[in-house]
Design an enzyme around this catalytic site. Structure first.
Site, PDB file in Angstrom:
ATOM      1  CD  GLU A  66     -43.506  40.402 -37.894  1.00  0.00           C
ATOM      2  OE1 GLU A  66     -42.391  40.186 -37.380  1.00  0.00           O
ATOM      3  OE2 GLU A  66     -43.720  41.348 -38.699  1.00  0.00           O
ATOM      4  CG  HIS A 135     -36.893  41.534 -27.845  1.00  0.00           C
ATOM      5  ND1 HIS A 135     -36.387  42.761 -28.165  1.00  0.00           N
ATOM      6  CD2 HIS A 135     -36.743  40.760 -28.947  1.00  0.00           C
ATOM      7  CE1 HIS A 135     -35.936  42.736 -29.410  1.00  0.00           C
ATOM      8  NE2 HIS A 135     -36.148  41.538 -29.907  1.00  0.00           N
TER       9      HIS A 135
END
Length: 343
Positions: A66, A135
């Site tokens: 990321e 998540h």
């Protein structure tokens, strides 16, 4: 602003894909990249077909890094490109936080306007899909806190497309949070009922071509007289369900953009209704709702007839087994409405 008024029914996934398609066709400097966004079309298929249409040099996959994804995007932006990148889930954006905060958000200021970071960081957020603690997070507050960033969260396909186009065109870095529970239909918090598709809602009717939704303007989602509800993302629909089920005439303000914030619309509504409830899915302590409560108190104190209420997630990791106890559903939101109007 719109150029094409022909509308078609779209899910939020399709609306986001259409926004990227429109901008890639309009501006060759727009590039899309991230984990699995190319051949695979993204974990939720938001970028499906874009690589085939625009090629591997403009739509491409990246390693699972990321910080690398955002770092490359910042460099591209400084040299004139307009990256629209995807972080596969908001829960995994933290390895890129230093790049976002220390580089992207500061570049315009640090260079006295010589360079900008016109990057859009798309990322799915929120719960309601049994994603568990890794998540389901809603990290909007940690970005709204940072000077130099814009933070956006749409609640429907029409806004999603218009806001994403506006974000890609903007010269500032934009954190574009997508409530994944809204990808395929408006969700009012009743998980035990059949899913309602966007095709059955007017906000699923989306212009096929170019148009924008302002990045600094809230929407009055539901006019009302008894209290003002400040919400965004999935909680807009939960708040509507709570108003319907309690019979309380709530005016629901869909913030759409958390920062810049449309304070004018908020203040006008609270001064009219004289009551306010703030609703968000993220954890309570230091959540963005605390800033909203502070602003309402500061600007509307002498108009308020009841304490401002907050309905939020709990100060715990998002639990898989107890998801619906954590998720601020219509019952919890409706109870806050009743306390506020009865105070």
């Amino acid at each position: 602003m719109a150029e094409n008024t022909v509308k078609t029914s779209m899910t939020m996934i399709q609306a986001l894909r259409s926004a990227m398609d429109v901008m890639m066709e309009k501006d060759e400097n727009v590039v899309v990249f991230g984990q699995d966004v190319g051949y695979f079309g993204g974990v939720f298929r938001c970028t499906e077909g874009l690589q085939k249409k625009y090629g591997k040099s403009r739509v491409f996959d990246t390693p699972i890094s990321e910080g690398g994804i955002v770092g490359v995007a910042i460099g591209m932006g400084a040299y004139g490109l307009r990256p629209c990148i995807e972080i596969q889930f908001a829960d995994y954006i933290y390895p890129a936080y230093d790049q976002i905060v220390s580089e992207a958000a500061r570049l315009r200021y640090r260079s006295a306007g010589d360079f900008t970071a016109p990057i859009t960081i798309r990322t799915p957020c929120g719960g309601g899909i049994y994603g568990g603690q890794t998540h389901s997070q809603s990290p909007e507050a940690v970005f709204a806190h940072v000077c130099g960033l814009r933070t956006v969260m749409p609640s429907n396909p029409y806004d999603a497309k218009g806001l994403l186009i506006a974000s890609i065109e903007n010269d500032d870095p934009v954190i574009f949070l997508e409530p994944k529970r809204l990808y395929n239909g408006p969700f009012d918090g009743h998980h035990d009922k059949p899913v309602v598709p966007w095709s059955q809602n007017p906000l699923g009717e989306v212009p096929e071509g170019y148009y924008t939704v302002p990045l600094d303007k809230a929407a009055i989602f539901r006019p009302g007289k008894q209290l003002t509800v400040l919400a965004y993302g999935t909680m807009v629909w939960v708040s509507e369900a709570a108003a319907r089920e309690t019979g309380i005439d709530a005016e629901i303000i869909d913030l759409r953009s958390l920062w810049p914030l449309d304070l004018e619309t908020i203040v006008a509504s609270v001064k009219k209704t004289r009551r306010c409830v703030v609703v968000h899915e993220a954890t309570r302590t230091c959540g963005f709702g605390a800033e909203l409560v502070s602003l309402v108190q500061e600007h509307c104190f002498y108009h308020l007839e009841a304490p401002i209420e907050r309905v939020t997630g709990w100060d715990t990791p998002y639990p898989h087994a107890q998801e619906w106890a954590y998720f601020p559903g219509p019952a919890r939101v409706g109870a806050a409405f009743k306390r506020t109007v009865e105070a």
